[in-house]
Design an enzyme around this catalytic site. Sequence first.
Site, PDB file in Angstrom:
ATOM      1  N   ASP A 132      -8.330   8.694   6.468  1.00  0.00           N
ATOM      2  CA  ASP A 132      -8.121   7.054   7.997  1.00  0.00           C
ATOM      3  C   ASP A 132      -9.656   7.152   7.975  1.00  0.00           C
ATOM      4  O   ASP A 132     -11.602   7.670   8.303  1.00  0.00           O
ATOM      5  CB  ASP A 132      -8.352   7.345   8.963  1.00  0.00           C
ATOM      6  CG  ASP A 132      -6.636   7.655   9.665  1.00  0.00           C
ATOM      7  OD1 ASP A 132      -5.720   7.335   8.579  1.00  0.00           O
ATOM      8  OD2 ASP A 132      -6.005   8.248  10.884  1.00  0.00           O
ATOM      9  N   LEU A 133      -9.941   6.398   6.923  1.00  0.00           N
ATOM     10  CA  LEU A 133     -11.374   6.116   6.338  1.00  0.00           C
ATOM     11  C   LEU A 133     -12.313   5.340   7.619  1.00  0.00           C
ATOM     12  O   LEU A 133     -11.728   5.066   8.187  1.00  0.00           O
ATOM     13  CB  LEU A 133     -11.014   5.013   5.117  1.00  0.00           C
ATOM     14  CG  LEU A 133     -13.142   4.514   4.737  1.00  0.00           C
ATOM     15  CD1 LEU A 133     -13.426   5.525   4.041  1.00  0.00           C
ATOM     16  CD2 LEU A 133     -13.057   3.405   3.961  1.00  0.00           C
ATOM     17  N   ASP A 134     -13.792   6.397   7.976  1.00  0.00           N
ATOM     18  CA  ASP A 134     -14.750   6.355   8.745  1.00  0.00           C
ATOM     19  C   ASP A 134     -13.745   5.461   9.844  1.00  0.00           C
ATOM     20  O   ASP A 134     -14.434   5.146  11.465  1.00  0.00           O
ATOM     21  CB  ASP A 134     -15.097   4.498   8.355  1.00  0.00           C
ATOM     22  CG  ASP A 134     -16.243   4.241   6.813  1.00  0.00           C
ATOM     23  OD1 ASP A 134     -16.965   5.252   6.760  1.00  0.00           O
ATOM     24  OD2 ASP A 134     -16.105   3.732   6.642  1.00  0.00           O
ATOM     25  N   GLU A 135     -12.633   6.425  10.585  1.00  0.00           N
ATOM     26  CA  GLU A 135     -12.150   6.147  11.951  1.00  0.00           C
ATOM     27  C   GLU A 135     -11.768   7.563  12.395  1.00  0.00           C
ATOM     28  O   GLU A 135     -10.692   8.109  12.771  1.00  0.00           O
ATOM     29  CB  GLU A 135     -10.822   5.654  11.526  1.00  0.00           C
ATOM     30  CG  GLU A 135     -10.707   4.434  11.201  1.00  0.00           C
ATOM     31  CD  GLU A 135      -9.565   3.563  10.984  1.00  0.00           C
ATOM     32  OE1 GLU A 135      -8.269   4.017  11.757  1.00  0.00           O
ATOM     33  OE2 GLU A 135      -9.233   2.195  10.399  1.00  0.00           O
TER      34      GLU A 135
END
Length: 290
Positions: free
Chosen positions: A232-235
């Site tokens: 989950d990109l940047d999460e």
Amino acid sequence: MSLGPTTGREFVLTLSCPDRSGLVHAVTGFLVRHSGNIQESQQFDDRLKDRFFMRVHFDVTDPGMTLEDLKSGFAPVAEAYRISWQLYEASTPTRTLIMVSKFGHCLNDLLFRCRTGALNIEVPAIVSNHRDFEPLAESYGIPFHHVPVTRETKPEAEARLLELVDELDIDLVVLARYMQILSNDLCKQLEGRAINIHHSFLPSFKGARPYVQAHERGVKLVGATAHYVTPDLDEGPIIEQDVVRVSHSQGPDSLVALGRDVEAQVLARAVEWHSQSRIMVNDNRTVVFR
């Protein structure tokens, strides 16, 4: 900031397990039986998830006690309480591979802290998709690996990264403003041992000029977030965050400078805590024993 252990006979035990009566007694009993003396102990009971977390930093008075003796001694306790655990010598540096693109403030900060002993890490390699910081790596005597990335070569580039991780026995990968999105497969293979840093404007201000966008919207806070890398990109699970206040009188360049400062500080704290096993992942969150 802690400068790390003062002797080679210090150890760190971290554990998590379902909450149950007698856990702390079981751990301290193990330490007593193995000549352990607690220097620092922290624990957290997540009542919502019925999960217990603990970190113990201790030394041993028996000069013949080895890490293997401690591990074999704790194994029955872990089995009885269904404990997931790690135990290692506190003086052992974390072997850290740093990745960077064209912004070098975080890389430079980490290398300086490493050289001065502020971080208990060793850096066997720096990987970049550009050559901008090859001279910096050379000045520190660290091998620099230029691994270009295009849409067509991305699988080969990621395979090369994993080769380096295996060959160099890397414990931690740090994305020090590495401006490439990692594939889901790579994120899974590096789960729990890759840290990223980004500015605090996401998801509101995306793209190449977030500080200009933020200035145009009159933001009053500039910050940064360090987190573990996930698909989950940047999460991923957040490790550390910080902010600095800004005013209407500061232009985009000033915001950029402030942002770089806070990014470097937040990333350094995240790397320090990881190297000291102060961070434990709790589903999508982290438990951080500062």
